[in-house]
Design an enzyme around this catalytic site. Structure first.
Site, PDB file in Angstrom:
ATOM      1  CD  GLU A  44     -55.992 -41.599  40.121  1.00  0.00           C
ATOM      2  OE1 GLU A  44     -56.257 -42.999  41.138  1.00  0.00           O
ATOM      3  OE2 GLU A  44     -56.047 -41.982  38.940  1.00  0.00           O
ATOM      4  CD  GLU A  69     -48.305 -46.381  39.223  1.00  0.00           C
ATOM      5  OE1 GLU A  69     -49.669 -46.108  40.153  1.00  0.00           O
ATOM      6  OE2 GLU A  69     -47.360 -47.240  40.117  1.00  0.00           O
ATOM      7  CG  ASP A  97     -41.759 -41.353  44.590  1.00  0.00           C
ATOM      8  OD1 ASP A  97     -42.414 -41.049  45.292  1.00  0.00           O
ATOM      9  OD2 ASP A  97     -40.363 -41.927  44.954  1.00  0.00           O
ATOM     10  CG  ASP A 119     -49.381 -49.230  47.378  1.00  0.00           C
ATOM     11  OD1 ASP A 119     -50.214 -50.090  46.625  1.00  0.00           O
ATOM     12  OD2 ASP A 119     -48.849 -48.624  46.572  1.00  0.00           O
ATOM     13  CE  LYS A 123     -44.666 -55.921  58.635  1.00  0.00           C
ATOM     14  NZ  LYS A 123     -43.899 -57.114  56.984  1.00  0.00           N
ATOM     15  CG  ASP A 155     -59.469 -51.343  50.477  1.00  0.00           C
ATOM     16  OD1 ASP A 155     -59.506 -50.541  50.254  1.00  0.00           O
ATOM     17  OD2 ASP A 155     -60.229 -52.720  49.838  1.00  0.00           O
ATOM     18  CB  THR A 193     -60.181 -46.628  41.196  1.00  0.00           C
ATOM     19  OG1 THR A 193     -60.165 -47.355  42.422  1.00  0.00           O
ATOM     20  CG2 THR A 193     -60.256 -45.802  41.577  1.00  0.00           C
ATOM     21  CE1 TYR A 195     -54.740 -51.858  42.997  1.00  0.00           C
ATOM     22  CE2 TYR A 195     -55.521 -52.697  45.564  1.00  0.00           C
ATOM     23  CZ  TYR A 195     -54.708 -52.546  43.764  1.00  0.00           C
ATOM     24  OH  TYR A 195     -53.296 -53.105  43.917  1.00  0.00           O
TER      25      TYR A 195
HETATM   26  C1  LIG Z   1     -53.624 -49.666  45.385  1.00  0.00           C
HETATM   27  S1  LIG Z   1     -52.841 -48.767  43.663  1.00  0.00           S
HETATM   28  C2  LIG Z   1     -54.491 -48.156  43.500  1.00  0.00           C
HETATM   29  C3  LIG Z   1     -54.341 -47.555  41.667  1.00  0.00           C
HETATM   30  C4  LIG Z   1     -55.387 -46.930  41.249  1.00  0.00           C
HETATM   31  N1  LIG Z   1     -55.531 -45.416  42.018  1.00  0.00           N
HETATM   32  C5  LIG Z   1     -56.854 -47.898  42.228  1.00  0.00           C
HETATM   33  O1  LIG Z   1     -57.616 -46.901  43.219  1.00  0.00           O
HETATM   34  O2  LIG Z   1     -57.099 -48.664  40.856  1.00  0.00           O
HETATM   35  C6  LIG Z   1     -51.831 -47.577  44.249  1.00  0.00           C
HETATM   36  C7  LIG Z   1     -51.099 -47.650  43.263  1.00  0.00           C
HETATM   37  O3  LIG Z   1     -49.932 -46.488  43.703  1.00  0.00           O
HETATM   38  C8  LIG Z   1     -48.692 -45.862  43.309  1.00  0.00           C
HETATM   39  N2  LIG Z   1     -47.498 -45.571  43.984  1.00  0.00           N
HETATM   40  C9  LIG Z   1     -47.619 -46.070  45.437  1.00  0.00           C
HETATM   41  N3  LIG Z   1     -46.709 -44.634  45.685  1.00  0.00           N
HETATM   42  C10 LIG Z   1     -46.493 -43.979  45.083  1.00  0.00           C
HETATM   43  C11 LIG Z   1     -45.723 -43.016  44.471  1.00  0.00           C
HETATM   44  N4  LIG Z   1     -45.090 -42.573  46.114  1.00  0.00           N
HETATM   45  N5  LIG Z   1     -45.764 -42.124  43.515  1.00  0.00           N
HETATM   46  C12 LIG Z   1     -46.236 -42.137  42.323  1.00  0.00           C
HETATM   47  N6  LIG Z   1     -47.324 -43.594  42.224  1.00  0.00           N
HETATM   48  C13 LIG Z   1     -47.206 -44.048  43.399  1.00  0.00           C
HETATM   49  C14 LIG Z   1     -48.327 -47.952  42.986  1.00  0.00           C
HETATM   50  O4  LIG Z   1     -47.554 -48.404  42.092  1.00  0.00           O
HETATM   51  C15 LIG Z   1     -50.202 -48.282  42.505  1.00  0.00           C
HETATM   52  O5  LIG Z   1     -50.044 -48.532  41.254  1.00  0.00           O
END
Ligand SMILES: C[S@@+](CC[C@H](N)C(=O)[O-])C[C@H]1O[C@@H](n2cnc3c(N)ncnc32)[C@H](O)[C@@H]1O
Length: 219
Positions: A44, A69, A97, A119, A123, A155, A193, A195
Site C-alpha cells: 500500500e 509512507e 517516497d 492526496d 491545483k 472520496d 481505511t 480516511y
Molecule cells: C490522505 S492520506 C491517506 C492515508 C490512508 N491511505 C487512508 O486512506 O487513511 C495520504 C497519505 O499518502 C502519503 N503519501 C503522499 N505522497 C506519497 C508518496 N509519494 N510516497 C509515499 N507516501 C505518500 C501521505 O503522507 C499520506 O499519509
C-alpha cells in the site's frame, strides 16, 4: 495526511526494526527474505496510520504486505498504533517516497498495489504529485508482475476523474470500476481505511481496479 513533526520518528523506526524495513535499498529484490514465508507481495502506497494494511495482513495470512509512507511522523504514528496490538508476521512497513520505488523493488516483484485516498493535489500545477500521474504509473509498471493490479479508492471525484484520464493516456486497462463502493456488492469484503471511515459520511467512495496488461481469457 499531515501530523505535527515528531522529532523521535526516526528513533521509533529504528527501535522497531522487526516491523520496519530500515534500509530498503540494500535489500533490493530480496524483500521476500524479510518474511517468514515467500508468498505474494501486496503493497500500500501512502498507508497513513496503516489500518488498511494491518487488517489485510491479519485477514490474508497467505500474502505478504508492505505499507509504504513518505512522512516519518506518519509512519511513527502507525508504528505506535500497531504496537498496541498483535503484529502479524506477514506485515512490514517502510519509510519511502513512491517515486523512488524502483530502487527497492525489482521488476515483477509486486503482485498488487493499493492506493487509498491519495492526496488530491487539486491545483493543476501540483498534478505531478498525484499518485496516479504518469511518472508514478511508470514506476508501478516497473515493479508490478505482468498481470498485477492496482486498486485505487478515493472520496475525491476530481482525483478519480483525473486518474481515469491518466489510466487512459497511459494505455492501461480498467478491470473494474465502482461509483459508490459502500452501496455495491463489492462492499462485503471491503476493508476501510482511516480516511474512508472519516469521509464516507459526506458522499460516495469511488473505486477502480486497473492493470497494464490483461490476461487474454479475462475480457
Ligand atoms: C490522505 S492520506 C491517506 C492515508 C490512508 N491511505 C487512508 O486512506 O487513511 C495520504 C497519505 O499518502 C502519503 N503519501 C503522499 N505522497 C506519497 C508518496 N509519494 N510516497 C509515499 N507516501 C505518500 C501521505 O503522507 C499520506 O499519509
Amino acid at each position: 495526511m499531515r501530523l505535527r513533526n515528531n522529532p523521535k520518528a526516526y528513533d521509533i523506526m529504528a527501535e522497531n526494526s522487526d516491523l520496519v524495513i530500515l534500509e530498503p535499498e540494500s535489500l533490493k529484490g530480496q524483500l521476500h527474505k524479510q518474511f517468514e514465508k515467500e508468498q505474494p507481495l501486496f503493497i500500500e502506497i501512502g498507508m497513513g496510520k496503516g489500518d488498511f494494511i494491518y487488517e489485510n495482513a491479519k485477514r490474508y495470512p497467505e500474502n505478504n504486505y508492505i505499507g509504504i509512507e513518505k512522512y516519518p511522523s506518519v509512519l511513527a504514528a502507525a508504528i505506535n498504533k500497531m504496537k498496541k496490538k498483535d503484529i502479524p508476521s506477514n506485515l512490514r512497513l517502510m519509510h519511502y517516497d513512491a517515486i523512488e520505488l524502483e530502487k527497492v523493488f525489482d521488476k515483477n516483484e509486486v503482485d498488487k498495489i493499493y492506493l487509498n485516498f491519495s492526496d488530491p493535489w487539486p491545483k493543476t500545477r501540483h498534478a505531478k504529485r498525484r499518485l496516479t500521474s504518469k511518472a508514478f504509473l511508470d514506476v508501478y509498471q516497473n515493479i508490478l508482475k505482468q498481470y498485477g493490479k492496482i486498486e485505487f479508492k478515493t472520496d475525491n471525484r476530481g482525483l478519480f476523474e483525473y486518474s481515469i484520464m491518466s489510466v487512459n493516456d497511459n494505455k492501461m486497462f480498467i478491470d473494474d470500476i465502482c461509483l459508490d463502493l459502500h452501496h455495491s456488492d463489492q462492499n462485503e469484503n471491503n476493508i476501510m481505511t482511516e480516511y474512508e471511515r472519516k469521509f464516507s459520511v459526506n458522499g460516495p467512495i469511488y473505486k477502480m481496479v486497473i492493470c497494464f496488461e490483461k490476461e487474454k481469457n479475462n475480457g
